[in-house]
Scaffold this motif. Structure first.
Motif, PDB file in Angstrom:
ATOM      1  N   SER A   1       0.890  -1.247  -0.097  1.00  0.00           N
ATOM      2  CA  SER A   1       0.108  -0.004  -0.006  1.00  0.00           C
ATOM      3  C   SER A   1       0.934   1.001  -0.028  1.00  0.00           C
ATOM      4  CB  SER A   1      -0.916  -0.296   1.532  1.00  0.00           C
ATOM      5  OG  SER A   1      -0.482   0.142   2.244  1.00  0.00           O
ATOM      6  N   SER A   2      -0.012   2.563  -0.478  1.00  0.00           N
ATOM      7  CA  SER A   2       1.070   3.883  -0.410  1.00  0.00           C
ATOM      8  C   SER A   2       1.454   4.070   1.511  1.00  0.00           C
ATOM      9  CB  SER A   2       0.403   4.640  -0.459  1.00  0.00           C
ATOM     10  OG  SER A   2      -1.088   5.158   0.552  1.00  0.00           O
ATOM     11  N   VAL A   3       1.302   3.665   1.691  1.00  0.00           N
ATOM     12  CA  VAL A   3       1.721   3.380   3.959  1.00  0.00           C
ATOM     13  C   VAL A   3       2.708   2.458   4.226  1.00  0.00           C
ATOM     14  CG1 VAL A   3       0.228   4.607   4.130  1.00  0.00           C
ATOM     15  CG2 VAL A   3       0.161   2.703   4.786  1.00  0.00           C
ATOM     16  N   GLY A   4       3.054   1.480   3.050  1.00  0.00           N
ATOM     17  CA  GLY A   4       3.570   0.228   2.912  1.00  0.00           C
ATOM     18  C   GLY A   4       2.537  -1.104   3.450  1.00  0.00           C
ATOM     19  N   PRO A   5       3.899  -2.181   3.774  1.00  0.00           N
ATOM     20  CA  PRO A   5       3.056  -3.698   3.507  1.00  0.00           C
ATOM     21  C   PRO A   5       2.069  -3.745   4.657  1.00  0.00           C
ATOM     22  CG  PRO A   5       5.367  -3.589   4.046  1.00  0.00           C
ATOM     23  CD  PRO A   5       5.619  -2.128   3.571  1.00  0.00           C
ATOM     24  N   GLN A   6       0.940  -4.449   4.850  1.00  0.00           N
ATOM     25  CA  GLN A   6       0.368  -4.135   5.229  1.00  0.00           C
ATOM     26  C   GLN A   6      -0.724  -5.727   5.431  1.00  0.00           C
ATOM     27  OE1 GLN A   6      -3.571  -2.281   4.311  1.00  0.00           O
ATOM     28  NE2 GLN A   6      -2.881  -0.814   5.569  1.00  0.00           N
ATOM     29  N   LEU A   7      -0.934  -6.113   6.545  1.00  0.00           N
ATOM     30  CA  LEU A   7      -0.635  -7.774   6.673  1.00  0.00           C
ATOM     31  C   LEU A   7      -2.032  -7.644   7.381  1.00  0.00           C
ATOM     32  CD1 LEU A   7       1.712  -8.885   9.462  1.00  0.00           C
ATOM     33  CD2 LEU A   7       2.101  -9.260   7.197  1.00  0.00           C
ATOM     34  N   LYS A   8      -2.814  -9.021   6.300  1.00  0.00           N
ATOM     35  CA  LYS A   8      -4.198  -9.383   6.458  1.00  0.00           C
ATOM     36  C   LYS A   8      -4.448 -10.552   6.687  1.00  0.00           C
ATOM     37  CE  LYS A   8      -5.923  -5.171   4.907  1.00  0.00           C
ATOM     38  NZ  LYS A   8      -7.196  -4.368   6.148  1.00  0.00           N
TER      39      LYS A   8
END
Lengths: 385, 94
Positions: free
Chosen positions: A228-235
């Motif tokens: 994402s634009s703010v960095g990697p997201q964990l889902k």
């Protein structure tokens, strides 16, 4: 008629002649209670305490009436019939004594609410804490018992002991197992086995495979790590990946084999359980070897309640090795049965499109090799490393 | 005899002046009727007459006559008498 009159005894009196009213007044003056007084056809009937009958004589003389006892009643007169039978009195006293001594003790222990923890385990923990046959329930410290038992049985979350007469009911609640991976924790979807991808449907997460790709067991299919634009997201990755897979099942049944029969030679020893005591019903012959021991208690039941009387069976199992010889046909039938059982489990996850069975009969035995090709859901959740 | 009479009168006046129920200080007989089937008499001094349809009792206030059918004395002791049956009338005789 009062209960005390029936207990202490009474007499039914018939008075004739004279002046009945004078007799009644004299009796009342003397403090003698009378009841059921009837005056009919010149005859007076009344009841009086048996102990006061002699004291009524002066009253009868004052009233000039002739007094006759017509009937004697009450417990005292009933018991008088048995006054020479000392055995009855001793037996009654003995019975009452045993009843008093036994009624305050625990004789039946029921355990309710356990599904996975066996009764014997709970009993073994409770016995040193005072819940066993023959122990007075008053001596049991319930608070201490609950705490200690729950500490020793971590698979239980709750335990209580209720008493009803000589029956003690131990109610327990077992700990329910928790999911190792929560539904919301970040996770990837990986391949459960080898296969060729047919369809990919990524609902949450990023698909890393496409139709036509070949994967092996453990390969990443849908990633829970999203850019994402703010960095990697964990889902938590969600979706489905359908793949064509191939499974092979092999079953071998030998024509001659040695099997260990654990129930071929069993020595049974019965004991009579009587109020917590075990009375052996066998001779004390020493046992050879090291047999496997199983026990079974068969209590006598009355209206579904287990009584403290019954049979306790101890079985000593000596394993016996047996040689089984089969014909090729018998081995083939057995192999088919074993293959069918294994196939049933496989078909729970796999939609079989093709099944090829190869049969090999040798001097050693029969080997069935089945190759299944079909489609299946390939994903399984795995924590993000 | 006169002294006891005087005491009775005094007790009666005291009851009146203190608004106490009758019979608390005096020795009046107490009778408790349960319909026409049962009567309990406290303060019975003796039996004057006893029959199936007539029972006369001596009390502090004189003789009390109970008339009825199938009368019988259920209980008689120094404290009280209980008469059961089918009561028709209660008469106070001087």
């Amino acid at each position: 008629m009062s209960f005390s009159s029936r207990l202490t005894g009474f007499v039914l009196i018939r008075c004739e002649g004279g002046y009945p009213t004078r007799f009644l007044n004299a009796a009342a003056d003397a403090g003698i209670p009378l009841w059921d007084i009837r005056h009919k056809d010149g005859v007076l009937w009344c009841r009086a305490p048996a102990a006061d009958y002699r004291r009524l004589r002066p009253a009868a003389r004052r009233g000039c009436v002739r007094m006759r006892v017509q009937k004697r009643g009450g417990l005292v007169f009933h018991l008088r019939r048995f006054r020479l039978r000392f055995g009855l009195a001793v037996g009654t006293l003995l019975f009452l004594g045993i009843l008093q001594a036994f009624s305050s003790r625990i004789w039946v222990i029921n355990i309710e609410g356990n599904l996975t923890v066996p009764d014997s385990t709970i009993r073994a923990i409770l016995e040193p804490l005072g819940i066993r046959e023959g122990v007075s329930f008053a001596d049991v410290d319930l608070t201490d018992l609950r705490l200690t038992a729950l500490q020793k049985l971590p698979s239980l979350t709750w335990l209580t002991v209720n008493q009803s007469g000589s029956i003690v009911t131990v109610e327990v609640r077992e700990r329910t197992s928790t999911e190792p991976l929560s539904d919301t924790a970040p996770a990837n979807l990986v391949a459960v086995c080898d296969g060729v991808i047919l369809r990919v449907n990524a609902v949450t997460g990023q698909a890393v495979v496409k139709p036509g790709d070949a994967v092996t067991r453990g390969d990443l299919l849908i990633s829970g790590v999203m850019d994402s634009s703010v960095g990697p997201q964990l889902k938590r990755a969600a979706g489905s990946v359908t793949a064509r897979t191939t499974h092979t099942l092999t079953v071998t049944v030998p024509l001659c084999e040695t099997v260990t029969n654990r129930t071929a030679h069993v020595i049974e020893r019965a004991s009579l359980t009587l109020f917590g005591l075990q009375i052996p019903l066998y001779t004390d012959t020493p046992l050879r070897g090291e047999p496997t021991v199983t026990t079974e208690t068969r209590p006598l039941r009355a209206n579904g309640v287990a009584l403290p009387i019954g049979l306790h069976m101890t079985r000593y199992h000596y394993p016996v090795e047996e040689t089984v010889v089969r014909t090729a046909e018998e081995a083939d039938i057995l192999a088919e049965q074993q293959l069918a059982t294994a196939e049933k489990t496989l078909r729970e996850t796999l939609t079989v499109e093709e099944r090829v069975v190869h049969r090999e009969i040798t001097d050693e035995g029969v080997t069935l090799t089945a190759v299944y090709t079909g489609t299946q859901e390939l994903t399984v959740a795995a924590p993000i490393a | 005899m006169k002294a006891s009479k005087r005491k009775e009168v005094l007790s009666h006046h005291l009851e009146r002046s203190l608004h106490l129920p009758d019979g608390v200080l005096t020795t009046l007989p107490r009778m408790e009727l349960s319909g026409n089937r049962r009567i309990l008499i406290e303060g019975c001094k003796g039996i004057v007459e006893y029959d199936e349809d007539r029972i006369c009792l001596r009390t502090e206030v004189g003789t009390v006559r109970f008339l009825g059918r199938s009368l019988y004395m259920h209980r008689l002791n120094p404290a009280c008498a209980v008469i059961t049956g089918r009561l028709l009338s209660v008469e106070f005789l001087e």
